[in-house]
Design an enzyme around this catalytic site. Sequence first.
Site, PDB file in Angstrom:
ATOM      1  N   ASP A  81       5.094  -2.101   1.755  1.00  0.00           N
ATOM      2  CA  ASP A  81       4.287  -2.400   0.568  1.00  0.00           C
ATOM      3  C   ASP A  81       3.249  -1.296   0.445  1.00  0.00           C
ATOM      4  OD1 ASP A  81       2.799  -3.873  -1.551  1.00  0.00           O
ATOM      5  OD2 ASP A  81       4.103  -5.512  -0.927  1.00  0.00           O
ATOM      6  N   HIS A 109       5.254  -1.486  -5.522  1.00  0.00           N
ATOM      7  CA  HIS A 109       4.731  -1.826  -4.183  1.00  0.00           C
ATOM      8  C   HIS A 109       5.008  -0.714  -3.166  1.00  0.00           C
ATOM      9  CE1 HIS A 109       3.427  -6.027  -4.834  1.00  0.00           C
ATOM     10  NE2 HIS A 109       4.370  -6.048  -5.763  1.00  0.00           N
ATOM     11  N   GLU A 138       7.177  -6.820  -9.742  1.00  0.00           N
ATOM     12  CA  GLU A 138       5.885  -6.315 -10.210  1.00  0.00           C
ATOM     13  C   GLU A 138       5.835  -4.784 -10.319  1.00  0.00           C
ATOM     14  OE1 GLU A 138       2.869  -9.738  -8.718  1.00  0.00           O
ATOM     15  OE2 GLU A 138       3.518  -8.359  -7.148  1.00  0.00           O
TER      16      GLU A 138
HETATM   17  C1  ACM Z   1       5.768 -11.508  -5.270  1.00  0.00           C
HETATM   18  O1  ACM Z   1       5.019 -12.451  -4.957  1.00  0.00           O
HETATM   19  N1  ACM Z   1       5.273 -10.439  -5.880  1.00  0.00           N
HETATM   20  C2  ACM Z   1       7.195 -11.541  -4.999  1.00  0.00           C
END
Ligand code: ACM
Length: 629
Positions: free
Chosen positions: A205, A279, A346
């Site tokens: 991440d 991420h 995201e």
């Molecule tokens: C997430 O909670 N962004 C998968």
Amino acid sequence: MIKIVLKLIGKVVMVLGLIVLSLTCSAQNNIFNLIPQPVRLEQGAGVFILNANTVIVLATESDKGLGELLALRLKTLTGYDLKVVKTAHAGRTIRFLSDINIKGGKEAYRLEVSSKGVDIKANQPEGWFYGIQTLLQLLPVKSKQESVGLSVRIPAVKIEDAPRFQWRGLMVDVSRHFFSKEVIKRYILQMSKYKMNVLHLHLTDNQGWRVEIKSLPKLTEVGAWRVPRTGYWRNQKAPEPGEQATDGGFYTQDDIRELVAYGRQHFVELVPEIDVPGHSLALIASYPELSCTKTSQQVLAGDPWNASRTNVVCAGNDSVFVFLEKVIDELAGLFPSKYIHIGGDEVSRAYWDKCPVCRQRVKDEHLKSSEELQSYFLKRVSKIVLSKGKKPLGWYENLPGGLPEEMAVMSWKDDKGGILSSNKGQQVVMTPAAYTYLDFYQGDQYLENAIFTVNRLSTTFLFNPLPKGIEEKNVMGGQGSLWTEQVPNERKLQFMTWPRAFALSETLWTGAGKSSWINFINRVESHLPRLDKDAVNYSRYFYDAIVSGIRGADKTLLIALSTEIEGLKIYYSFDDTDPDPYYPVYAGQPLRIPKGAQNIRTVTYRDGVQVGRVMKIPVAEIERRTPLK
Ligand code: ACM
Ligand code: ZN
């Protein structure tokens, strides 16, 4: 003076009496107290006496490891060092038996305890393993010192059991905070005791890259380290000039092999996730040429996200796919799991919109937008995963270009992703945030370093992996997902997991709605001493008062108090003193706040014994939570 002492003794005797009474009541109601609840349970007559002469008898050579595992656990629990033998044995035995008639898949088992012996019947190692876990829960919770040299009594019972779902998972985000392989092993051991069988590791991440990739050494030389920060994640300061990135760590490939082997021993499959194309700041900090801007970046230290930095890899640059192929190739060799999770959630596409190579890709591939570019990206990475003999798995995102057909989907925002994908024929794992996100706080937001929103034990208990409209046959199961922005160490990791993972274990093994909340909570309470004994931390916030503001007819603020579990008394004060049973008890009528009161304090008792915390919440905080409409 003597009068006071006598009075006190009287009180102590009364309280002890109540404790004994309540313990016997709960014992009588539910002598087996198993989590998860087995499919069928029939109480027998009598007890099996386990003592130093009890022998463990194997069914086949192949379950030697399981016999030894049982012997080891029994030694820890009782002090007895039981022999493990291959052939039938006269006398008291715990026998592993093969039984091809057992239906319900490889994890199904039968456990039969009588005064003569204990039989664990299954036809696969998984089944014997789960039979062992159930048997161990039938042992009384005693400290080793208490039980050494004494016989251990196991109540006679016949249990037939098999899981409702094949994917009974927990996810740990090891990026936001790193957890050593020893911590992860303890986590695996604990989850396996409750028949959970998938550990999804969120390995990458913005805050760290946690798996060694031999062909791309900078991922862990650079990407595994960030500047140290403590406290509320959104208030963190960005790295100072010249500040050393000393916080973090990663798993070497040997560590991963060790973890995989440990998982296998406990029938827990490790599923790796690398989260792309978003991420990805740790990846970009290591190899800046893979972002659209190609500018130098630092691994995020929990400092607030800022759009001046991109955390998305460039979808127009072919080197990105070459790079990801190297990563996926090494992961495929390390993790025996059928799945490789590629993230996909995201993605902030603003830099893709500005990037000439990304725009060129949109044109060349006849895509309508950068949203479609996201689908293109995921489809291409999915193909790489397939080419390594693995099945891609990703977070559900609602994209106009769709998700790769062959990708299994994790439904995380809510149930919708799971419902839509399962009806398209995709396999789904349900982890709807409101019920299963374990980073959400469990008690009062004012008293926790609270993140996002609340998810109490009673809410996790209501998780239903089969919501209306879902294609049931495509639901593999579900998982609790523990993001660790606010989880800096093992104690907190355990605290956020337990007891909510009891509810997940029960829902995923037994099925949703199979027992009442009261029945469940009684069993949870009976397991807390087992967690204590294993030195596993857990939340007791389900014993606390729930404090809410409401507006009276004249808009004045009133305070309503309630509890998650029944049978508690809430005592409260407004005078900045910790309340006790001599303070007013909440009687169900919302409270008027005395003029000048700064705080409300509450405490909960059951049968004269304090069970919840003393909570102190400012009146101003409750005012803030209860806006005038
Ligand atoms: C997430 O909670 N962004 C998968
Ligand atoms: Zn780009």
